[in-house]
Every structure is written in C-alpha cells, then in structure tokens.
Design a protein around this motif. Structure first.
Motif, PDB file in Angstrom:
ATOM      1  N   SER A 198       0.814  -1.384   0.591  1.00  0.00           N
ATOM      2  CA  SER A 198       0.424   0.183   0.116  1.00  0.00           C
ATOM      3  C   SER A 198       0.803   1.805  -0.174  1.00  0.00           C
ATOM      4  O   SER A 198       1.836   1.240   0.040  1.00  0.00           O
ATOM      5  CB  SER A 198      -0.838  -0.097   0.792  1.00  0.00           C
ATOM      6  N   THR A 199       0.021   2.437  -0.290  1.00  0.00           N
ATOM      7  CA  THR A 199       0.914   3.809   0.161  1.00  0.00           C
ATOM      8  C   THR A 199       0.466   4.538   0.447  1.00  0.00           C
ATOM      9  O   THR A 199      -0.967   4.844   0.195  1.00  0.00           O
ATOM     10  CB  THR A 199       1.344   3.958  -1.485  1.00  0.00           C
TER      11      THR A 199
ATOM     12  N   GLY B 143      -2.809   8.169   0.338  1.00  0.00           N
ATOM     13  CA  GLY B 143      -3.515   8.923  -0.839  1.00  0.00           C
ATOM     14  C   GLY B 143      -4.324   9.791   0.175  1.00  0.00           C
ATOM     15  O   GLY B 143      -5.158   9.266   1.307  1.00  0.00           O
ATOM     16  N   ALA B 144      -4.586  10.421  -0.617  1.00  0.00           N
ATOM     17  CA  ALA B 144      -5.652  12.057  -0.119  1.00  0.00           C
ATOM     18  C   ALA B 144      -6.642  10.862   0.193  1.00  0.00           C
ATOM     19  O   ALA B 144      -7.183  10.577  -1.002  1.00  0.00           O
ATOM     20  CB  ALA B 144      -5.522  12.344  -0.962  1.00  0.00           C
TER      21      ALA B 144
ATOM     22  N   SER C 147      -0.890  12.488   7.157  1.00  0.00           N
ATOM     23  CA  SER C 147      -0.060  12.801   5.896  1.00  0.00           C
ATOM     24  C   SER C 147      -0.454  11.155   5.292  1.00  0.00           C
ATOM     25  O   SER C 147      -0.340  11.055   4.049  1.00  0.00           O
ATOM     26  CB  SER C 147       1.524  12.772   5.698  1.00  0.00           C
ATOM     27  N   TRP C 148      -0.442   9.624   5.793  1.00  0.00           N
ATOM     28  CA  TRP C 148      -0.810   8.849   4.756  1.00  0.00           C
ATOM     29  C   TRP C 148      -2.045   9.038   4.746  1.00  0.00           C
ATOM     30  O   TRP C 148      -2.102   7.904   3.425  1.00  0.00           O
ATOM     31  CB  TRP C 148      -0.322   7.416   5.592  1.00  0.00           C
TER      32      TRP C 148
ATOM     33  N   THR D  84      -3.565  12.036   4.011  1.00  0.00           N
ATOM     34  CA  THR D  84      -3.762  13.287   2.676  1.00  0.00           C
ATOM     35  C   THR D  84      -3.081  14.103   1.994  1.00  0.00           C
ATOM     36  O   THR D  84      -3.444  14.476   0.935  1.00  0.00           O
ATOM     37  CB  THR D  84      -4.106  14.312   4.632  1.00  0.00           C
ATOM     38  N   LEU D  85      -2.630  13.074   1.700  1.00  0.00           N
ATOM     39  CA  LEU D  85      -1.064  13.477   1.179  1.00  0.00           C
ATOM     40  C   LEU D  85      -0.726  12.059   0.156  1.00  0.00           C
ATOM     41  O   LEU D  85      -0.919  11.183   0.586  1.00  0.00           O
ATOM     42  CB  LEU D  85       0.593  13.777   1.749  1.00  0.00           C
ATOM     43  N   ASP D  86       0.005  11.941  -1.204  1.00  0.00           N
ATOM     44  CA  ASP D  86       0.068  11.140  -2.176  1.00  0.00           C
ATOM     45  C   ASP D  86       1.547  10.778  -2.258  1.00  0.00           C
ATOM     46  O   ASP D  86       2.006  11.208  -2.119  1.00  0.00           O
ATOM     47  CB  ASP D  86      -0.740  11.612  -3.845  1.00  0.00           C
ATOM     48  N   TRP D  87       2.058   9.820  -1.688  1.00  0.00           N
ATOM     49  CA  TRP D  87       3.151   9.392  -1.806  1.00  0.00           C
ATOM     50  C   TRP D  87       3.406   8.664  -2.884  1.00  0.00           C
ATOM     51  O   TRP D  87       4.838   8.488  -2.683  1.00  0.00           O
ATOM     52  CB  TRP D  87       2.939   8.268  -0.089  1.00  0.00           C
ATOM     53  N   GLY D  88       2.515   8.065  -3.586  1.00  0.00           N
ATOM     54  CA  GLY D  88       2.831   7.570  -4.470  1.00  0.00           C
ATOM     55  C   GLY D  88       3.510   6.334  -4.611  1.00  0.00           C
ATOM     56  O   GLY D  88       3.681   5.609  -3.042  1.00  0.00           O
TER      57      GLY D  88
ATOM     58  N   ASN E 259      -4.272   3.254   3.351  1.00  0.00           N
ATOM     59  CA  ASN E 259      -4.559   4.425   3.771  1.00  0.00           C
ATOM     60  C   ASN E 259      -6.016   4.780   4.647  1.00  0.00           C
ATOM     61  O   ASN E 259      -6.302   5.082   6.088  1.00  0.00           O
ATOM     62  CB  ASN E 259      -5.041   5.962   3.004  1.00  0.00           C
TER      63      ASN E 259
END
Length: 612
Positions: A263-264, A266-267, A334-335, A337-341, A355
């Motif tokens: 997994s990664t 993402g918002a 942040s996991w 709310t932000l796109d970690w790609g 996420n």
C-alpha cells in the motif's frame, strides 16, 4: 465477566436456531457488518472451549491459532494466556470464559494506560481520560474492540517496561527480572493481531516509551541496560511465538492477499480524516459502518493550537514521549491526506497499511498525544486559547461531516452536521478552559458515549450457540467427529460458524492465515485456481452438485465456492464424512443422518457412506 456480559454480535439472527424466538437476553441489535467477529473470531474462541483446548482441525488451511491468539505450544501458552484459559470450557461456564477473553484487553487498557501516564507525566488522571476516550471511539465500537485489543496489551506492556527499567536501575534484580519477562510477554502480542491497525497504533506507543526511557535522569548505562533487557525479552517471546506458528506465518506471507499486498499513502475524503464526531447517526444508515469509522483525529489540530499558544511546563521525559507521538501522528495523518506514490509503497512496514486503516488508527495517537499534553497544561484566565481550540474543532468536524454528507453519508441532515460539530467544539472548549473540573470530563466522555450508545448490543451469555438444541447436537457431533477423525462441510456460512463454535471439524471454515497447499491441490490438481484459494481471510463454501467434477467460483474476493458432489469430495479428501444441505441430495453414496434448524432454515445431514 462473572455475568458473562459482552457486546459481542453473536446474538445476530444468523446465529440463532429460530430468529423469531432467540434464547437468552440481548439489549440492542447486533452489528451485521462485523461478520469478522460474530461469524469467525468469536466462534473460534467458543470452539476452543468446546474442544477443551484440543488442536482445531482445519483440513484446507493452516492453523488459525496465530490469528485467533490461541496456544500452539509452550511459548504461546504463556503469551496467549487469555486463549489458554479457554481450554477450561469443560469445567467453567462458557459465557464466563468468553467474557473474560472479551474484556481482558479493556481491563489492561484501564490499568496500563493510567500507570504509564503516572510514570511519564506524574499523574494517572489523564491516563484514565485517554483510556475512556479510546474505548468510546467510534473506531473501537464499530471494529469490535480491535484498537483496544492492541492498545490494552501495549499500554500494560509499556507501563511494566518503565517499571522494570526503574527497579533495575535501583539494583532490585528479582523484581526487575520478573517485570522484564512480563513486559516482554505483553509486548509480544503486538505482532499477533490485526497488523495494519497494530502498526499504526502500537508502534507509536512503544517508541514513545523508548524515548522516555532514553531521556530518564539516570546514567546512560542504566538506561541502555534496562531498555536492552526489555527489548531482548520482547523479541525473544515474539520469536518463540513465530517459531511455534512458522507454518501459518509462512503460508500467509506466500498468499496473494495479504502476503503480496503493498500500500501507499493517498488523499482521502476529509470526512474519513476528521469525521468521527458525526458518526453517532450511522447505526441505521446504508453504509459499511466499520470502513467509515475512525477516532478523534481532530485532537491533533487542537494540540497544535495549544502548543503554539502556551509555554511548555513539562519535564524532558514527558516532552520526548509527546514529541514521538506527535511525529508518528503527523506521519500517519499524511498517509491519508497526501499522495505518497511509489515512495510510500517502498517504505517497509508502512507499506503494509492501507490509507483507510491509517485513518482509523491515527485518532488514537491523537488521543494519547492530546492527553499527555493536557497532563502539564496550566489554563489561564484568558479565554482566547480555549475559544480558538473550540472553533478549530467545530470548523474541522463540521467540514468533515459536510463532506460525508455529500459522499458516503447522504442521509446526514444539516441539523445532524451542525449539531455534532457544535457539540464537539463546545466540549473541547470546556475541556481546555476547565481541565480540572469534573463536569468538563463528564461532558467530554458523555458526548463520546452518545456517539456509540446505539452501536453495539449488550449480550448476556452466548445465546443460541450453547443454549439451543441444535448447538447441543453439534457439540455431541463434534466430539464424535474429532474422535473418529472425520470432517463436515456445509453450503451455509451460518452453519459454518455454528460448527466452528461447537468444535465440529469442518472443511467449510474460515481460512484466516493461508492455505494448506497440498490439500487444495487435491481439489485443484493443476493449481489453475490458486489465485482464488491462496488467500488469507477466505470464506470456504460448498455448493453441492451431482457431478464428479470440482469447479470453483469467487463471488467476492474473500469467498471461494467449491462446486462438487459430496461423493466426489470424499474421494479426494477421504476424511470427509458429513454434508449439510438445505436442499435434498440424492446420490447413491449418501444416507440421511439427521436434521436440524438454524437461522430459521431447515437442514439435512447426509453421511457419505464411501468416505474413508
């Protein structure tokens, strides 16, 4: 516990002999969405009692003991001590043992967390507040207590670790050694439960404890000696647990799910981040309540306001623990709310957490961090800071609720949205302005309790899974099947849960960890359908046919349906002897062996005469 009272969902209609006339007493309605609990986990525990601690027979899968936290050897008998006592099911009332297993993590939470707070902050007061808020969070109630099941053991283990380090520094070797061993046993539970959530909420508490121990006012050799002993104890017990469950762990790591899952970050919708305070209305709504439930992440924003507005008054150790929790909370926030790609997918451990699970867990870190800060908070006569904290809370929770209202929860009304956000804002305002007044605590915890008041049932005993005539018959059938080395199979998940709860060996069980590959290859010789059966958390169902072939379908990712005749199944898996069907079966190898009623449906038991 003595009264056998829990908020388990095993009183659901699916686990009643006659849903129109349920046995025993239950207040409120069961959560149908929590089938992981009422359909699998709780029946497995009850099955352990029915077997008197004997090994569960799961012919198509590796042992479920690791996932269900049941003993598989000497080390797990100690580490899974609450599962070990279930073997006394033949001597003690099953409802008492079930309740003891159910409530132990909660008890450890309410003992361990206040002690942890007293050791770090000098007072247990806010530890009790944090424990209560964790227990009452929507994520706890709609996930059958899974966050509490992790945090209870972690809190008790970390509290005992701090005590062990202190008494070792005082050269009280006997007490220190006992505490080190006990702490290791408790901390070993971290790796044995639902990992995507345990990673998010368990690791920060352990890291915060480590940070505190490293900043204690003592010699460095004492700090490192105590910390090293605790770490060695925890790793040793964890290693022994893994060694005793090596086959099951190897199987799950080889599965397509969850073994190969990465997994990664993402918002997500803001409602999944700050929407916990609007979830008091979801009981009857058409939504997966578990998937949308979270905890009080908004407290991270409140904490930011307080940190920016007031000077720090705590000691160095408290600051180290708090800073660690804040960093962990910010990362997991942040996991979601932000796109970690692709970067996120390459981060070890973190890439095991979707996420959505991060957002379920980050609110618990927020509760711990906020409560730690409040333990040193000195309110002034100024109203600006509590007013700002209350307004930020009302705005964020109102925004989140409004977002849920246009996406996942269209049944939310304007009054519900505004009402929940205003109450949240007022509660935070009162708590920050008057943190030592009893009524501000009552208001805070009372508001949290109202969010979940209707979410779970109150069940006295274990319902039809022991009290019904059908359950009693299966208890007897289970004894016979275990003695003869025979297995059963059914076409109904409801009957499967009944068989698990009565210790009846069944092919149509829940494959929690991973498959027994050799057994599956007897049904699927070429392995052409491995992508269907090589999974963890898999429901195995049967659809009885008249042919001599074995076919497979997968209606959902976590269900595999095996289409075959009982006669053919017995040829391929000779231990199979009894087929359960709600429809008549007519084949030369079958003879009727009884009938029963479950979940309002009439079933016939067929004995396979040609089984070996």
């Amino acid at each position: 516990m003595l009264g056998g009272i829990t908020n388990s969902n095993i009183g659901i209609d699916s686990l009643r002999e006659d849903p129109s006339s349920p046995l025993g007493v239950q207040w409120g309605s069961s959560q149908s969405i929590r089938s992981d609990e009422w359909g699998t986990e709780s029946p497995i525990w009850l099955g352990q009692m029915a077997r008197g601690g004997q090994e569960d027979t799961t012919p198509l899968s590796t042992s479920n003991n690791f996932f269900a936290q049941l003993p598989s050897g000497p080390a797990t008998t100690i580490v899974f001590f609450d599962g070990t006592i279930l073997a006394a099911g033949g001597w003690f009332p099953n409802e008492m043992l079930f309740a003891a297993k159910w409530w132990l993590p909660t008890l450890l939470l309410f003992i361990g967390l206040p002690v942890w707070f007293r050791q770090i902050a000098g007072s247990a007061r806010w530890g009790y507040f944090a424990a209560a808020l964790i227990f009452l969070a929507p994520g706890s109630m709609w996930w059958s207590g899974r966050p509490v099941n992790t945090l209870g053991f972690m809190a008790a283990g970390c509290a005992l670790a701090i005590y062990a380090a202190r008494v070792w520094a005082d050269r009280r070797w006997v007490a220190g050694t006992v505490a080190v061993i006990g702490s290791g046993v408790l901390l070993a539970r971290f790796a044995t439960y639902y990992q995507p959530l345990a990673i998010v909420i368990g690791i920060p508490l352990v890291l915060a404890t480590t940070a505190f121990l490293l900043t204690r006012d003592t010699l460095w050799r004492h700090r490192l000696l105590g910390l090293g002993a605790i770490g060695l104890s925890a790793l040793t017990w964890t290693g022994l647990v893994f060694l005793e469950n090596l086959d099951a762990i190897a199987a799950v790591l080889s599965t397509t799910y969850p073994g190969d899952r990465k997994s990664t970050g993402g918002a997500l919708d803001v409602g999944m981040v700050f929407g916990a305070t609007a979830l008091g209305w979801i009981k009857g709504m058409t939504v997966n309540q578990s998937e949308i439930s979270t905890a009080f992440t908004v407290l991270l924003a409140v904490l930011a306001v307080l940190v920016a507005a007031t000077p720090w008054r705590g000691n160095r150790g408290l600051l180290a623990a708090l800073a660690t929790l804040v960093v962990c909370g910010a990362f997991w926030l942040s996991w979601g709310t932000l796109d970690w790609g692709s970067l996120g997918a390459a981060i070890p451990v973190a890439n095991r957490v979707p996420n959505t699970r991060a957002m379920l867990g980050v609110g618990y870190i927020a509760i711990l961090a906020f409560s730690l800060f409040m333990s040193q908070w000195q309110p002034s006569q100024r109203w600006a800071v509590p007013a700002a904290a209350g307004l930020i809370t009302a705005f964020l929770t109102g925004y989140a609720a409004s977002s849920l209202g246009v996406s996942a929860l269209p049944e939310l009304t304007v009054a519900m949205i505004w009402g929940s956000s205003l109450v949240a804002g007022l509660v935070v305002f009162a708590l920050v302005r008057w943190p030592r007044r009893w009524w501000s605590w009552v208001a805070s915890l009372g508001a949290a309790a109202l969010l979940v008041a209707a979410s779970t049932p109150v069940l006295f005993g274990v319902g039809d899974l022991r009290a019904s005539d059908t359950a009693q018959r299966f208890l007897d059938w289970g004894v016979e099947a275990r003695a003869d080395g025979h297995t059963w199979a059914s076409e109904s998940q409801d009957v499967d849960s009944l068989m698990m709860a009565t210790g009846t060996p069944t092919l149509s069980a829940r494959q929690q960890m991973g498959p027994d590959v050799d057994a599956w290859l007897k049904l699927d010789p070429g392995g052409d359908h491995e992508d269907m059966w090589n999974r963890g958390g898999l429901h195995i169902q049967f659809d009885w046919t008249d042919g001599d072939s074995v076919d497979f379908t997968q209606p959902t990712p976590d269900i595999i349906v095996v289409h075959t005749s009982p006669c053919e199944l017995a040829e391929r898996l000779p231990g199979f002897r009894y087929a359960v069907s709600s429809d008549p079966l007519e084949q030369p190898c079958l003879a009727e062996g009884g009938a029963f009623r479950w979940a309002g449906v009439d079933y016939t038991v067929y004995e396979v005469a040609t089984a070996g």
